[in-house]
Motif scaffolding. Structure first.
Motif, short mmCIF file in Angstrom:
data_model
loop_
_atom_site.label_atom_id
_atom_site.label_comp_id
_atom_site.label_asym_id
_atom_site.label_seq_id
_atom_site.Cartn_x
_atom_site.Cartn_y
_atom_site.Cartn_z
N HIS A 133 1.12 -1.45 -0.13
CA HIS A 133 -0.16 0.10 0.06
C HIS A 133 0.90 1.88 0.29
CE1 HIS A 133 -3.81 2.23 0.56
NE2 HIS A 133 -3.12 3.02 1.88
N TYR A 134 1.96 1.55 0.71
CA TYR A 134 2.44 2.94 0.95
C TYR A 134 3.70 2.56 0.10
CZ TYR A 134 -0.34 3.26 4.74
OH TYR A 134 -1.81 4.32 6.03
N LEU A 135 4.42 0.95 -0.46
CA LEU A 135 5.85 1.74 -0.99
C LEU A 135 5.06 1.35 -2.63
CD1 LEU A 135 8.67 -0.13 1.49
CD2 LEU A 135 8.02 2.28 0.98
N ALA A 136 4.25 -0.01 -3.08
CA ALA A 136 4.35 0.34 -3.94
C ALA A 136 2.75 1.03 -4.79
CB ALA A 136 4.01 -1.50 -4.43
N ASP A 137 1.97 1.33 -3.82
CA ASP A 137 0.99 2.61 -4.18
C ASP A 137 -0.38 1.92 -4.24
OD1 ASP A 137 1.99 4.73 -2.56
OD2 ASP A 137 3.51 5.12 -4.80
N LEU A 138 0.11 0.45 -4.43
CA LEU A 138 -1.38 0.25 -4.91
C LEU A 138 -2.85 0.45 -3.63
CD1 LEU A 138 0.21 -3.73 -5.05
CD2 LEU A 138 -0.50 -1.68 -6.75
N VAL A 140 -6.37 -0.12 -1.08
CA VAL A 140 -6.79 -1.56 -1.18
C VAL A 140 -7.82 -2.86 -1.91
CG1 VAL A 140 -8.28 -2.14 0.73
CG2 VAL A 140 -7.12 -0.15 1.20
N ALA A 141 -8.43 -2.26 -2.97
CA ALA A 141 -9.04 -3.46 -3.25
C ALA A 141 -7.94 -4.55 -4.34
CB ALA A 141 -9.80 -3.29 -4.04
N GLU A 142 -7.17 -3.37 -5.16
CA GLU A 142 -6.27 -4.49 -5.88
C GLU A 142 -4.85 -5.71 -4.51
OE1 GLU A 142 -2.41 -4.19 -8.91
OE2 GLU A 142 -3.26 -2.46 -8.51
N ILE A 143 -4.29 -4.71 -3.05
CA ILE A 143 -3.60 -5.14 -2.54
C ILE A 143 -5.37 -7.08 -2.27
CG2 ILE A 143 -2.64 -5.82 -0.38
CD1 ILE A 143 -2.48 -2.89 -0.64
N ALA A 144 -6.63 -6.63 -1.81
CA ALA A 144 -7.02 -7.42 -1.65
C ALA A 144 -6.92 -8.70 -2.39
CB ALA A 144 -8.65 -6.89 -0.95
N LEU A 145 -7.19 -8.14 -3.71
CA LEU A 145 -7.61 -8.47 -4.61
C LEU A 145 -5.99 -9.78 -5.08
CD1 LEU A 145 -9.00 -10.10 -7.52
CD2 LEU A 145 -8.01 -8.72 -8.71
N ARG A 146 -4.67 -9.41 -4.89
CA ARG A 146 -3.39 -10.80 -4.72
C ARG A 146 -3.49 -10.98 -3.41
NH1 ARG A 146 1.75 -7.10 -7.01
NH2 ARG A 146 0.72 -5.76 -9.05
N GLU A 147 -3.94 -10.42 -2.80
CA GLU A 147 -3.73 -11.48 -1.23
C GLU A 147 -4.97 -12.50 -1.49
OE1 GLU A 147 -1.31 -11.57 0.89
OE2 GLU A 147 -0.09 -10.55 -0.62
#
Length: 179
Positions: A133-138, A140-147
């Motif tokens: 979120h903070y370093l790759a600027d993704l 929340v929705a995209e992080i949730a999808l990846r995880e």
């Protein structure tokens, strides 16, 4: 080989030529000193002298019959020394032609070192959420999808991760929650 050809090649008919050990013991130090005067570096001089004697040992049955086996070893040593000098000169010329000013970056500051150390203490799921979120600027929705988890889970990881980092780094979490 005829006697005349043997004399011209510097080969003697001596039935008892010197042993390698005798020649090495009698000549190594003198040769290393001569090479040291050439190189100005004792280790290089010793390496070249050793290499010359190694090459002589491989052909010792022939070299031992020469009138002056040490002359052959000395010639090999000087040839090796000149070759090393040429390689060094070529390498230095290559380096001189390179860009004189390489871009220089400073190492990480104390804040970054502290942050990386603090991130290392977080559980892996929280650490991934914070980094993505903070370093790759993704978002929340995209992080949730990846995880492969719910958005609320990522927001929870971010909230808990920020709280743990704030406690370790002594920063106050800004008001407003996860983005």
């Amino acid at each position: 080989m005829t006697v005349i050809a043997a004399r011209e090649a510097g080969i003697t008919a001596d039935p008892d030529p010197p042993t390698f050990d005798e020649v090495y013991a009698a000549s190594y130090t003198d040769l290393a000193v001569q090479l040291y005067a050439y190189f100005g570096d004792r280790q290089e001089a010793q390496d070249v002298a050793q290499e010359a004697f190694c090459r002589a040992l491989a052909k010792w049955n022939t070299i031992a019959r020469y009138d002056d086996p040490v002359a052959w070893i000395r010639r090999v040593a000087w040839n090796l020394a000149v070759s090393r000098w040429r390689r060094t000169r070529t390498a230095l010329n290559f380096l001189r032609r390179q860009r004189p000013d390489e871009p220089r970056t400073d190492g990480p500051g104390p804040e970054r070192v502290a942050l990386v150390a603090a991130l290392g203490t977080l559980p892996p799921a929280q650490r991934r959420a914070i980094v993505l979120h903070y370093l790759a600027d993704l978002p929340v929705a995209e992080i949730a999808l990846r995880e492969r988890v719910a958005d609320a889970t990522i927001r929870s990881h971010l909230h808990r991760g920020r709280a743990a980092l704030a406690a370790q780094l002594k920063f106050a979490e800004p008001h407003g929650g996860a983005s």
